[in-house]
Design an enzyme around this catalytic site. Structure first.
Site, short mmCIF file in Angstrom:
data_model
loop_
_atom_site.label_atom_id
_atom_site.label_comp_id
_atom_site.label_asym_id
_atom_site.label_seq_id
_atom_site.Cartn_x
_atom_site.Cartn_y
_atom_site.Cartn_z
N ASP A 214 0.90 -1.17 -0.05
CA ASP A 214 -0.08 0.01 0.01
C ASP A 214 0.75 1.29 0.08
OD1 ASP A 214 -3.11 0.70 0.16
OD2 ASP A 214 -1.94 2.26 1.77
N THR A 215 0.38 2.28 -0.64
CA THR A 215 1.20 3.35 -0.92
C THR A 215 0.27 4.69 -0.53
OG1 THR A 215 2.47 2.39 -2.76
CG2 THR A 215 2.39 4.97 -2.23
#
Length: 194
Positions: free
Chosen positions: A78-79
């Site tokens: 996840d970013t």
């Protein structure tokens, strides 16, 4: 490949619909399969900065926990963009994207990516932070970028590999690949030593 001899009997599962993350694995010459599940990406409001992608990467992995066999290695990621003490995720629409890019204009933001590695026995999370310095953007540039590239699947409403990366990114401190959604050098090290 000689670098991944240790992975010969490991089934690598990349749980990501991101074409950029899938391409990274192809470029690393790693055999993998893609598995996807719909997950509502919601995190507790008290979390800040790196805690958010760490929580979300593990949340995505936990959806597969009961399906993992002994030789499976699940990878989720996840970013987020972190700016002015708040997280910028993927924009919901044009106005959302426009507001994000206008807010980032002329400022420095952090791109924070967490990668979760899960087996049937253990879970490990690595996190990378890259500082990105943005030039000042005018409204026409922001409008052109959103209309041409439709960056609705990207945290912070931009892809550094797109046109906006050429005109807006003054400099970065840290991993370029991390800004695209995965700290590939760290993932490679992890897999090499798995």
């Amino acid at each position: 490949m000689v670098f991944y001899k240790n992975l010969n009997n490991t089934n690598i599962i990349l749980a990501s619909g991101s074409p950029r993350r899938q391409q990274f694995f192809l470029d690393l010459n790693i055999k993998f399969e893609v598995r996807l599940k719909e997950i509502e990406e919601v995190y507790p409001p008290h979390l800040a900065a790196a805690e958010i992608p760490q929580f979300l990467a593990e949340l995505k992995a936990n959806a597969f926990k009961d399906d993992l066999k002994d030789n499976d290695l699940l990878i989720t990621s996840d970013t987020i963009v972190w700016l002015n003490d708040k997280a910028l995720g993927k924009p919901n629409n044009y106005n959302d994207a426009f507001a994000m890019l206008r807010e980032m204009s002329g400022k420095v933001h952090d791109v924070i990516t967490s990668v979760c590695f899960m087996t049937s026995k253990e879970t490990e999370i690595i996190t990378e932070i890259t500082k990105v310095y943005f030039n000042t953007l005018n409204d026409q540039e922001i409008e052109y970028y959103i209309n041409t590239f439709e960056p609705y699947d990207k945290a912070g409403a931009y892809g550094i590999q797109d046109w906006i990366g050429l005109i807006a990114v003054k400099k970065i401190e840290g991993s370029y690949a991390n800004v695209m959604g995965m700290p590939v050098d760290k993932v490679y090290e992890y897999l090499k030593n798995f």
